[in-house]
Motif scaffolding. Structure first.
Motif, PDB file in Angstrom:
ATOM      1  N   THR A 232     -59.575  46.114   3.225  1.00 24.45           N
ATOM      2  CA  THR A 232     -58.894  46.989   2.261  1.00 24.45           C
ATOM      3  C   THR A 232     -58.309  48.214   2.953  1.00 24.45           C
ATOM      4  O   THR A 232     -57.164  48.603   2.702  1.00 24.45           O
ATOM      5  CB  THR A 232     -59.873  47.431   1.149  1.00 24.45           C
ATOM      6  N   GLU A 233     -59.084  48.827   3.822  1.00 23.05           N
ATOM      7  CA  GLU A 233     -58.635  50.029   4.522  1.00 23.05           C
ATOM      8  C   GLU A 233     -57.406  49.750   5.387  1.00 23.05           C
ATOM      9  O   GLU A 233     -56.449  50.524   5.390  1.00 23.05           O
ATOM     10  CB  GLU A 233     -59.760  50.605   5.374  1.00 23.05           C
ATOM     11  N   TYR A 234     -57.421  48.654   6.124  1.00 24.53           N
ATOM     12  CA  TYR A 234     -56.300  48.368   7.024  1.00 24.53           C
ATOM     13  C   TYR A 234     -55.089  47.811   6.284  1.00 24.53           C
ATOM     14  O   TYR A 234     -53.956  47.986   6.750  1.00 24.53           O
ATOM     15  CB  TYR A 234     -56.737  47.493   8.201  1.00 24.53           C
ATOM     16  N   VAL A 235     -55.281  47.192   5.134  1.00 21.46           N
ATOM     17  CA  VAL A 235     -54.133  46.831   4.292  1.00 21.46           C
ATOM     18  C   VAL A 235     -53.466  48.123   3.810  1.00 21.46           C
ATOM     19  O   VAL A 235     -52.231  48.222   3.773  1.00 21.46           O
ATOM     20  CB  VAL A 235     -54.552  45.912   3.125  1.00 21.46           C
ATOM     21  N   ASP A 236     -54.264  49.135   3.473  1.00 19.61           N
ATOM     22  CA  ASP A 236     -53.704  50.438   3.092  1.00 19.61           C
ATOM     23  C   ASP A 236     -52.936  51.070   4.258  1.00 19.61           C
ATOM     24  O   ASP A 236     -51.880  51.680   4.052  1.00 19.61           O
ATOM     25  CB  ASP A 236     -54.803  51.388   2.612  1.00 19.61           C
ATOM     26  N   VAL A 237     -53.439  50.943   5.465  1.00 15.15           N
ATOM     27  CA  VAL A 237     -52.719  51.449   6.639  1.00 15.15           C
ATOM     28  C   VAL A 237     -51.392  50.702   6.773  1.00 15.15           C
ATOM     29  O   VAL A 237     -50.345  51.319   7.032  1.00 15.15           O
ATOM     30  CB  VAL A 237     -53.571  51.307   7.927  1.00 15.15           C
ATOM     31  N   ALA A 238     -51.423  49.396   6.587  1.00 11.89           N
ATOM     32  CA  ALA A 238     -50.175  48.609   6.661  1.00 11.89           C
ATOM     33  C   ALA A 238     -49.177  49.086   5.612  1.00 11.89           C
ATOM     34  O   ALA A 238     -47.977  49.182   5.883  1.00 11.89           O
ATOM     35  CB  ALA A 238     -50.480  47.117   6.480  1.00 11.89           C
ATOM     36  N   ARG A 239     -49.668  49.407   4.418  1.00 12.59           N
ATOM     37  CA  ARG A 239     -48.775  49.925   3.366  1.00 12.59           C
ATOM     38  C   ARG A 239     -48.129  51.241   3.792  1.00 12.59           C
ATOM     39  O   ARG A 239     -46.977  51.512   3.471  1.00 12.59           O
ATOM     40  CB  ARG A 239     -49.538  50.131   2.062  1.00 12.59           C
ATOM     41  N   ALA A 240     -48.876  52.065   4.512  1.00 14.13           N
ATOM     42  CA  ALA A 240     -48.346  53.345   4.980  1.00 14.13           C
ATOM     43  C   ALA A 240     -47.213  53.134   5.985  1.00 14.13           C
ATOM     44  O   ALA A 240     -46.229  53.866   5.982  1.00 14.13           O
ATOM     45  CB  ALA A 240     -49.460  54.187   5.605  1.00 14.13           C
ATOM     46  N   PHE A 241     -47.345  52.120   6.830  1.00 14.20           N
ATOM     47  CA  PHE A 241     -46.329  51.858   7.851  1.00 14.20           C
ATOM     48  C   PHE A 241     -45.188  50.975   7.348  1.00 14.20           C
ATOM     49  O   PHE A 241     -44.072  51.071   7.851  1.00 14.20           O
ATOM     50  CB  PHE A 241     -46.958  51.187   9.080  1.00 14.20           C
ATOM     51  N   PHE A 242     -45.475  50.096   6.411  1.00  8.43           N
ATOM     52  CA  PHE A 242     -44.495  49.100   5.968  1.00  8.43           C
ATOM     53  C   PHE A 242     -44.319  49.141   4.453  1.00  8.43           C
ATOM     54  O   PHE A 242     -44.461  48.128   3.775  1.00  8.43           O
ATOM     55  CB  PHE A 242     -44.932  47.698   6.395  1.00  8.43           C
ATOM     56  N   GLU A 243     -44.010  50.301   3.937  1.00  9.66           N
ATOM     57  CA  GLU A 243     -43.879  50.490   2.491  1.00  9.66           C
ATOM     58  C   GLU A 243     -42.808  49.558   1.916  1.00  9.66           C
ATOM     59  O   GLU A 243     -41.705  49.460   2.445  1.00  9.66           O
ATOM     60  CB  GLU A 243     -43.508  51.943   2.195  1.00  9.66           C
ATOM     61  N   GLY A 244     -43.163  48.865   0.847  1.00 11.16           N
ATOM     62  CA  GLY A 244     -42.220  48.012   0.144  1.00 11.16           C
ATOM     63  C   GLY A 244     -41.901  46.695   0.831  1.00 11.16           C
ATOM     64  O   GLY A 244     -40.947  46.021   0.462  1.00 11.16           O
ATOM     65  N   SER A 245     -42.695  46.293   1.815  1.00 10.68           N
ATOM     66  CA  SER A 245     -42.440  45.026   2.504  1.00 10.68           C
ATOM     67  C   SER A 245     -43.615  44.066   2.289  1.00 10.68           C
ATOM     68  O   SER A 245     -44.581  44.393   1.622  1.00 10.68           O
ATOM     69  CB  SER A 245     -42.238  45.282   4.000  1.00 10.68           C
ATOM     70  N   ASP A 246     -43.515  42.895   2.898  1.00  7.35           N
ATOM     71  CA  ASP A 246     -44.572  41.890   2.766  1.00  7.35           C
ATOM     72  C   ASP A 246     -45.662  42.010   3.832  1.00  7.35           C
ATOM     73  O   ASP A 246     -46.638  41.265   3.788  1.00  7.35           O
ATOM     74  CB  ASP A 246     -43.963  40.479   2.836  1.00  7.35           C
ATOM     75  N   GLU A 247     -45.505  42.926   4.787  1.00  9.58           N
ATOM     76  CA  GLU A 247     -46.498  43.042   5.850  1.00  9.58           C
ATOM     77  C   GLU A 247     -47.923  43.276   5.347  1.00  9.58           C
ATOM     78  O   GLU A 247     -48.855  42.685   5.892  1.00  9.58           O
ATOM     79  CB  GLU A 247     -46.113  44.136   6.860  1.00  9.58           C
ATOM     80  N   PRO A 248     -48.139  44.104   4.303  1.00 10.35           N
ATOM     81  CA  PRO A 248     -49.524  44.267   3.842  1.00 10.35           C
ATOM     82  C   PRO A 248     -50.173  42.947   3.395  1.00 10.35           C
ATOM     83  O   PRO A 248     -51.367  42.735   3.661  1.00 10.35           O
ATOM     84  CB  PRO A 248     -49.400  45.253   2.678  1.00 10.35           C
ATOM     85  N   LYS A 249     -49.410  42.051   2.791  1.00  7.65           N
ATOM     86  CA  LYS A 249     -49.963  40.742   2.399  1.00  7.65           C
ATOM     87  C   LYS A 249     -50.313  39.929   3.643  1.00  7.65           C
ATOM     88  O   LYS A 249     -51.344  39.256   3.691  1.00  7.65           O
ATOM     89  CB  LYS A 249     -48.951  39.971   1.543  1.00  7.65           C
ATOM     90  N   PHE A 250     -49.436  39.980   4.632  1.00  6.44           N
ATOM     91  CA  PHE A 250     -49.672  39.292   5.895  1.00  6.44           C
ATOM     92  C   PHE A 250     -50.931  39.841   6.564  1.00  6.44           C
ATOM     93  O   PHE A 250     -51.796  39.092   7.016  1.00  6.44           O
ATOM     94  CB  PHE A 250     -48.439  39.468   6.795  1.00  6.44           C
ATOM     95  N   VAL A 251     -51.050  41.169   6.608  1.00  9.06           N
ATOM     96  CA  VAL A 251     -52.221  41.829   7.191  1.00  9.06           C
ATOM     97  C   VAL A 251     -53.482  41.385   6.464  1.00  9.06           C
ATOM     98  O   VAL A 251     -54.497  41.074   7.090  1.00  9.06           O
ATOM     99  CB  VAL A 251     -52.058  43.365   7.174  1.00  9.06           C
TER     100      VAL A 251
END
Length: 159
Positions: A124-143
């Motif tokens: 959960t924490e690192y998906v949130d980090v991914a959201r911070a770096f890749f806002e509005g993209s699919d990277e958080p789902k990939f992460v």
């Protein structure tokens, strides 16, 4: 007395979350600039934690957590990268993915080596980090998918 003594549980969690973001940034910087572990760690601890950017003050990170994640990611990079490779699609080895994601997987992989934090919290924490770096993209789902696979390999007893 520890630096976080007297802080609320919520403030401690925010600081730990901030330290994860800083660790990803530091790992990215080490790879991108070829700066040493000590140089980057010192820069973050002395100049980035609590710094002000564009009028906004950055939250202080949990210094101990930041240092532990960074050191473990560096010391166990080969085995963490191998675990990440196994979680990625075969035609996309870790060397071919975005360097920010590579740093994120290394930081998360470092935390998965330590049984102190439940894997679902780490994910959960690192998906949130991914959201911070890749806002509005699919990277958080990939992460999320990659970290879930890594966590199940590293700590199967938690699932």
């Amino acid at each position: 007395m520890t630096p976080t003594a007297g802080l609320s549980g919520n403030q401690k969690r925010k600081m730990k979350s901030a330290s994860r973001l800083y660790a990803v940034q530091a790992l990215f910087q080490m790879e991108h600039s070829s700066q040493s572990f000590d140089t980057v760690r010192t820069e973050f601890l002395e100049h980035r934690f609590g710094a002000t950017y564009d009028g906004a003050e950055m939250i202080d990170g949990d210094i101990r957590h930041f240092a532990d994640v960074l050191e473990t990611a560096v010391n166990y990079q080969a085995s963490i990268d191998q675990m990440t490779d196994r979680a990625l699609v075969a035609k996309w080895p870790i060397a071919r993915i975005d360097p920010t994601l590579r740093a994120l997987f290394r930081a998360a992989g470092a935390e998965l080596r330590d049984p102190g934090t439940p894997p679902k919290v780490i994910i959960t924490e690192y998906v949130d980090v991914a959201r911070a770096f890749f806002e509005g993209s699919d990277e958080p789902k990939f992460v999320n998918a990659v970290l879930d696979h890594m966590a199940r390999e590293a700590r199967p007893e938690s699932f």
